[in-house]
Motif scaffolding. Structure first.
Motif, PDB file in Angstrom:
ATOM      1  N   ARG A 122       0.820  -1.219   0.000  1.00  0.00           N
ATOM      2  CA  ARG A 122       0.000   0.000   0.000  1.00  0.00           C
ATOM      3  C   ARG A 122       0.850   1.264   0.000  1.00  0.00           C
ATOM      4  O   ARG A 122       0.594   2.223   0.713  1.00  0.00           O
ATOM      5  CB  ARG A 122      -0.981   0.002   1.173  1.00  0.00           C
ATOM      6  N   GLY A 123       1.906   1.223  -0.834  1.00  0.00           N
ATOM      7  CA  GLY A 123       2.679   2.432  -1.063  1.00  0.00           C
ATOM      8  C   GLY A 123       3.948   2.568  -0.246  1.00  0.00           C
ATOM      9  O   GLY A 123       4.355   3.696   0.058  1.00  0.00           O
ATOM     10  N   ARG A 124       4.606   1.471   0.038  1.00  0.00           N
ATOM     11  CA  ARG A 124       5.811   1.567   0.884  1.00  0.00           C
ATOM     12  C   ARG A 124       7.082   1.097   0.179  1.00  0.00           C
ATOM     13  O   ARG A 124       8.128   0.937   0.807  1.00  0.00           O
ATOM     14  CB  ARG A 124       5.603   0.754   2.165  1.00  0.00           C
ATOM     15  N   ALA A 125       7.041   0.914  -1.144  1.00  0.00           N
ATOM     16  CA  ALA A 125       8.170   0.320  -1.859  1.00  0.00           C
ATOM     17  C   ALA A 125       9.214   1.349  -2.269  1.00  0.00           C
ATOM     18  O   ALA A 125       8.905   2.497  -2.583  1.00  0.00           O
ATOM     19  CB  ALA A 125       7.664  -0.417  -3.099  1.00  0.00           C
ATOM     20  N   GLY A 126      10.469   0.895  -2.266  1.00  0.00           N
ATOM     21  CA  GLY A 126      11.578   1.676  -2.791  1.00  0.00           C
ATOM     22  C   GLY A 126      12.540   0.758  -3.506  1.00  0.00           C
ATOM     23  O   GLY A 126      12.706  -0.399  -3.122  1.00  0.00           O
ATOM     24  N   TRP A 127      13.173   1.274  -4.558  1.00  0.00           N
ATOM     25  CA  TRP A 127      14.123   0.482  -5.351  1.00  0.00           C
ATOM     26  C   TRP A 127      15.492   1.127  -5.264  1.00  0.00           C
ATOM     27  O   TRP A 127      15.688   2.256  -5.680  1.00  0.00           O
ATOM     28  CB  TRP A 127      13.647   0.413  -6.790  1.00  0.00           C
ATOM     29  N   GLY A 422       2.251   9.647   8.127  1.00  0.00           N
ATOM     30  CA  GLY A 422       1.763   9.282   6.810  1.00  0.00           C
ATOM     31  C   GLY A 422       1.694   7.776   6.674  1.00  0.00           C
ATOM     32  O   GLY A 422       2.043   7.036   7.605  1.00  0.00           O
ATOM     33  N   ALA A 423       1.257   7.328   5.508  1.00  0.00           N
ATOM     34  CA  ALA A 423       1.107   5.893   5.280  1.00  0.00           C
ATOM     35  C   ALA A 423       2.107   5.348   4.279  1.00  0.00           C
ATOM     36  O   ALA A 423       2.478   4.181   4.350  1.00  0.00           O
ATOM     37  CB  ALA A 423      -0.313   5.593   4.793  1.00  0.00           C
ATOM     38  N   THR A 424       2.569   6.183   3.333  1.00  0.00           N
ATOM     39  CA  THR A 424       3.470   5.700   2.283  1.00  0.00           C
ATOM     40  C   THR A 424       4.907   6.110   2.577  1.00  0.00           C
ATOM     41  O   THR A 424       5.169   7.021   3.372  1.00  0.00           O
ATOM     42  CB  THR A 424       3.063   6.251   0.913  1.00  0.00           C
ATOM     43  N   LEU A 425       5.839   5.475   1.894  1.00  0.00           N
ATOM     44  CA  LEU A 425       7.245   5.837   2.063  1.00  0.00           C
ATOM     45  C   LEU A 425       7.478   7.273   1.594  1.00  0.00           C
ATOM     46  O   LEU A 425       8.229   8.015   2.228  1.00  0.00           O
ATOM     47  CB  LEU A 425       8.137   4.865   1.294  1.00  0.00           C
TER      48      LEU A 425
END
Length: 446
Positions: A122-127, A422-425
């Motif tokens: 739900r919006g927490r990804a990072g590459w 907040g909720a996302t990264l």
């Protein structure tokens, strides 16, 4: 708005120290023990860390057998995206940043994988975009040797452009799920990429809705001129390898200037130097713990680590009490090799002295909570860091101590959040959600 300090955890289940797996508190199979990994992630989330970051290497390094058999970090670890997808199910707020190579992957594969992680979490990804390091990785993917330094950064630049286009395959409001009409999405809200470049030909579109964050957060650690250019054009969360405060300030200024040259705002990037911490209520206790951890590092492994970063050289025939010889630059990490030689020359260190110094560089802080917080605050206020990539030499003890002792001290000073807001990264980091590049071509944004 008051500037907010950020904290990422560089997570290695075997411990950040190459000898950490030998610690009496460490599970023997920590690298593949998911319940153990999940427990550490939940501790970090409880402390409101921005993200947990997992590094990766696509091979067993070409090191001496006496070194390889003594190292757990790269030889008994799970694939990052798999781990982060599993962590997405047992955490709710902490960011999930994984390393993946632009040299030994295809854009469509990674675009789909990271978009999937962003939806799962739900919006927490990072590459963390890397170009890979060593020839051993190349041989696992059908090549005799690693791509030349300049070539792999040009490939990375094109790779990212393709991935952005794929993530924008669907407009934000494309999916309507209209049961009555039988239409799942608007046909005019899907965009075929049709990319044809130097390295890739990709038709598109991506077969997944636009990521929750628009794009997963892009992390990068470029330090060479070519790497800095890519980081300036694309990086949002920049991992700084600078060990001295003045070097970190210079690096931060340079990256922000390159971002501006690429048409971006200076605030579009956040600088995260590395920081390895051993903390205890008193300096004496911290020093004792640090000594116990470093004593677990076999001397041959310590020298092997230097050999690895110098491009796989063999130091066994050299006088360890003589000066560090200058070897030809390898096709590995140019910037790391340059830093090693520059430090050895500047401080006139022997090979043995340099290896001993690497056990405790400016990246390492050993001391009380106040002393660790002093270091963090100095770098933060000097503009050398927007946050830190904190590593934990031996798990779970050094992680527990940082959470229990340092985080409260940072909060007492008003530097670090009490809880997530907040909720996302992207929301944790204060980064805007990117507008689709297809805006104006039938696209709509939330």
């Amino acid at each position: 708005m008051t500037r907010q300090l950020h904290l990422n955890a560089i997570y290695s289940a075997a411990g950040g120290s190459l000898g950490g797996w030998r610690h009496s508190d460490a599970p023997a199979t920590a690298g593949v023990d998911f319940p153990f990994i999940a427990a550490q992630a939940r501790k970090l989330e409880g402390a409101a860390f921005d993200a947990i970051f997992i590094a990766d290497l696509l091979a067993v390094p070409d090191s001496h057998p006496d070194v390889i058999e003594r190292v757990a970090t790269v030889n008994d670890s799970l694939e990052p995206l798999t781990v982060l997808s599993a962590l997405a199910a047992v955490t709710t707020r902490i960011g999930l940043v994984g390393t993946a190579s632009s040299t030994y992957n295809q854009p469509y594969t990674l675009a789909r994988a990271f978009a999937s992680l962003d939806h799962l979490s739900r919006g927490r990804a990072g590459w963390n975009v890397v170009t890979s390091l060593i020839d051993a990785e190349a041989r696992n993917y059908g090549a005799a040797a690693h791509l030349a330094h300049g070539d792999r950064y040009r490939r990375a630049d094109e790779f990212l452009e393709v991935v952005y286009g794929l993530w924008d395959s669907f407009d934000d409001d494309a999916f309507r799920w209209d049961v009555g009409s039988g239409r799942a999405f608007r046909e005019d809200a899907i965009h075929r990429l049709g990319h044809a470049g130097e390295f890739f030909r990709v038709a598109g579109p991506l077969n997944i809705a636009r990521p929750v964050q628009g794009r997963p957060v892009i992390a990068q650690a470029g330090a060479s001129p070519a790497g800095r250019d890519v980081a300036g054009r694309h990086g949002e969360l920049i991992f700084s390898g600078a060990a001295r405060l003045e070097d970190a300030v210079e690096y931060a200024d340079d990256l922000r200037r390159r971002a501006e040259d690429a048409g971006r705002d200076r605030s579009d990037i956040l600088l995260f130097p590395g920081l390895s911490v051993v903390v205890a209520p008193t300096r004496a206790e911290a020093e004792d713990q640090f000594s116990r951890i470093t004593d677990l590092l076999h001397p041959r492994v310590a020298f092997g680590d230097l050999e690895y970063w110098l491009g796989g050289v063999d130091l066994t025939g050299y006088d360890y009490d003589g000066p560090l010889p200058q070897f030809p630059q390898s096709n590995q990490s140019h910037s790391t090799q340059e830093r090693i030689y520059e430090t050895a020359r500047r401080e006139q260190l022997t090979i043995r002295q340099f290896v001993e110094r690497r056990l405790r560089t400016e990246h390492t802080v050993v001391g009380t909570p106040a002393e660790v917080a002093d270091h963090i605050q100095e770098w933060f206020e000097a503009g050398a860091a927007d946050g830190f990539n904190v590593s934990f030499p031996a798990l779970p003890g050094t992680l527990d101590a940082f959470v229990d002792l340092v985080v409260p001290e940072l909060r007492r000073r008003g530097l670090f959040r009490e809880h997530y807001t907040g909720a996302t990264l992207r929301e944790h980091l204060g980064l805007a959600r990117p507008v689709s590049r297809r805006l104006g071509v039938g696209a709509a944004t939330r």
